[in-house]
Design a protein around this motif. Structure first.
Motif, PDB file in Angstrom:
ATOM      1  N   ARG A  94      35.509  53.239 -29.086  1.00 65.36           N
ATOM      2  CA  ARG A  94      34.849  52.674 -27.892  1.00 65.36           C
ATOM      3  C   ARG A  94      34.743  53.705 -26.779  1.00 65.36           C
ATOM      4  O   ARG A  94      33.723  53.777 -26.086  1.00 65.36           O
ATOM      5  CB  ARG A  94      35.600  51.430 -27.419  1.00 65.36           C
ATOM      6  CG  ARG A  94      35.311  50.208 -28.252  1.00 65.36           C
ATOM      7  CD  ARG A  94      35.851  48.939 -27.612  1.00 65.36           C
ATOM      8  NE  ARG A  94      37.293  48.959 -27.453  1.00 65.36           N
ATOM      9  CZ  ARG A  94      38.158  48.560 -28.354  1.00 65.36           C
ATOM     10  NH1 ARG A  94      37.739  48.073 -29.500  1.00 65.36           N
ATOM     11  NH2 ARG A  94      39.460  48.611 -28.122  1.00 65.36           N
ATOM     12  N   ARG A  95      35.785  54.499 -26.598  1.00 64.90           N
ATOM     13  CA  ARG A  95      35.729  55.546 -25.566  1.00 64.90           C
ATOM     14  C   ARG A  95      34.651  56.569 -25.895  1.00 64.90           C
ATOM     15  O   ARG A  95      33.916  57.020 -25.009  1.00 64.90           O
ATOM     16  CB  ARG A  95      37.090  56.219 -25.419  1.00 64.90           C
ATOM     17  CG  ARG A  95      38.112  55.371 -24.688  1.00 64.90           C
ATOM     18  CD  ARG A  95      39.346  56.168 -24.303  1.00 64.90           C
ATOM     19  NE  ARG A  95      40.011  56.791 -25.432  1.00 64.90           N
ATOM     20  CZ  ARG A  95      40.993  56.246 -26.133  1.00 64.90           C
ATOM     21  NH1 ARG A  95      41.439  55.057 -25.809  1.00 64.90           N
ATOM     22  NH2 ARG A  95      41.547  56.899 -27.132  1.00 64.90           N
ATOM     23  N   VAL A  97      31.920  56.122 -27.709  1.00 70.51           N
ATOM     24  CA  VAL A  97      30.602  55.510 -27.545  1.00 70.51           C
ATOM     25  C   VAL A  97      30.261  55.389 -26.063  1.00 70.51           C
ATOM     26  O   VAL A  97      29.139  55.688 -25.650  1.00 70.51           O
ATOM     27  CB  VAL A  97      30.548  54.128 -28.244  1.00 70.51           C
ATOM     28  CG1 VAL A  97      29.301  53.365 -27.854  1.00 70.51           C
ATOM     29  CG2 VAL A  97      30.598  54.309 -29.757  1.00 70.51           C
ATOM     30  N   ALA A  98      31.237  54.963 -25.259  1.00 70.63           N
ATOM     31  CA  ALA A  98      30.999  54.846 -23.817  1.00 70.63           C
ATOM     32  C   ALA A  98      30.674  56.204 -23.215  1.00 70.63           C
ATOM     33  O   ALA A  98      29.788  56.319 -22.368  1.00 70.63           O
ATOM     34  CB  ALA A  98      32.204  54.223 -23.136  1.00 70.63           C
ATOM     35  N   ALA A  99      31.376  57.228 -23.667  1.00 69.06           N
ATOM     36  CA  ALA A  99      31.126  58.574 -23.155  1.00 69.06           C
ATOM     37  C   ALA A  99      29.730  59.047 -23.520  1.00 69.06           C
ATOM     38  O   ALA A  99      29.107  59.808 -22.787  1.00 69.06           O
ATOM     39  CB  ALA A  99      32.171  59.545 -23.680  1.00 69.06           C
ATOM     40  N   HIS A 101      27.231  57.108 -23.664  1.00 74.02           N
ATOM     41  CA  HIS A 101      26.322  56.131 -23.050  1.00 74.02           C
ATOM     42  C   HIS A 101      25.549  55.333 -24.082  1.00 74.02           C
ATOM     43  O   HIS A 101      24.381  55.017 -23.893  1.00 74.02           O
ATOM     44  CB  HIS A 101      25.356  56.817 -22.075  1.00 74.02           C
ATOM     45  CG  HIS A 101      26.038  57.600 -21.033  1.00 74.02           C
ATOM     46  ND1 HIS A 101      26.788  57.021 -20.035  1.00 74.02           N
ATOM     47  CD2 HIS A 101      26.142  58.937 -20.834  1.00 74.02           C
ATOM     48  CE1 HIS A 101      27.292  57.951 -19.270  1.00 74.02           C
ATOM     49  NE2 HIS A 101      26.921  59.138 -19.737  1.00 74.02           N
ATOM     50  N   LEU A 103      27.036  52.518 -25.478  1.00 74.45           N
ATOM     51  CA  LEU A 103      27.756  51.255 -25.615  1.00 74.45           C
ATOM     52  C   LEU A 103      26.764  50.100 -25.703  1.00 74.45           C
ATOM     53  O   LEU A 103      25.924  49.913 -24.838  1.00 74.45           O
ATOM     54  CB  LEU A 103      28.695  51.046 -24.428  1.00 74.45           C
ATOM     55  CG  LEU A 103      29.668  49.913 -24.542  1.00 74.45           C
ATOM     56  CD1 LEU A 103      30.561  50.111 -25.767  1.00 74.45           C
ATOM     57  CD2 LEU A 103      30.524  49.821 -23.297  1.00 74.45           C
ATOM     58  N   SER A 105      26.156  45.863 -26.754  1.00 78.64           N
ATOM     59  CA  SER A 105      26.903  44.604 -26.817  1.00 78.64           C
ATOM     60  C   SER A 105      27.207  44.267 -28.265  1.00 78.64           C
ATOM     61  O   SER A 105      26.413  44.528 -29.159  1.00 78.64           O
ATOM     62  CB  SER A 105      26.104  43.486 -26.159  1.00 78.64           C
ATOM     63  OG  SER A 105      24.921  43.241 -26.891  1.00 78.64           O
TER      64      SER A 105
END
Length: 190
Positions: A94-95, A97-99, A101, A103, A105
């Motif tokens: 998750r980190r 993917v968030a990094a 951009h 992410l 739903s």
């Protein structure tokens, strides 16, 4: 034909007897699945992790020496480590993917929408929420003694602590859970 103890089956499995290992799986797969389902609140994750636990057990069968006649405490401790590793892996993902951009739903699998499973998921989430409010040591005791159904001696072996420690932690955990939630939300899960 007399039923073999887990220790005898484990010894035979360590010698390469796949049938002995299959008997161990048949005896304990449901308990491991239930333990993992209660930890993850996801039936599909619990199925995958149950497979991972028994794969790990198969690979380590020659190295592990059971100190009791039951393999369940060792398998439950392995399940605990397996689910923790899975959580860490998912957190790293998750980190990342968030990094990046990216992410998106999360959409639930259609099978999760089945009414019975949704109700089970909601009950497990409520119980997990209450459990998270307990100190870590009390959480472990509830998971092993109440949810997984281990006796206190087996829980002591699984946690590598004295029996008296298990008894006092279990007593405190029950007291705290009564204070935090209605009795039915936690004890109906056992």
């Amino acid at each position: 034909m007399a039923t073999s103890t887990d220790r005898a089956l484990w010894f035979r499995a360590a010698e390469g007897d796949a049938e002995a290992f299959a008997q161990l799986y048949d005896r304990h797969a449901r308990a491991i699945y239930n333990f993992l389902y209660r930890r993850t609140a996801s039936w599909s994750d619990a199925e995958d992790l149950t497979s991972a636990v028994f794969l790990h057990a198969w690979r380590r069968r020659a190295e592990v020496q059971l100190d009791r006649d039951s393999a369940l405490p060792w398998l439950l401790r392995t399940a605990d480590y397996t689910v923790r590793n899975e959580w860490r892996s998912k957190a790293r993902y998750r980190r990342a993917v968030a990094a990046a951009h990216l992410l998106v739903s999360h959409e639930r699998d259609h099978a999760d929408e089945v009414a019975g499973r949704l109700d089970d998921d909601q009950q497990i989430r409520r119980a997990r929420t209450a459990l998270r409010k307990l100190p870590k040591q009390e959480q472990e005791i509830v998971e092993l003694c109440i949810w997984a159904g281990l006796d206190q001696q087996a829980a002591a072996v699984a946690l590598n602590v004295p029996l008296g420690t298990v008894k006092s932690r279990l007593s405190r955990a029950r007291k705290h859970l009564r204070e935090l939630t209605p009795v039915s939300a936690v004890e109906n899960q056992s």
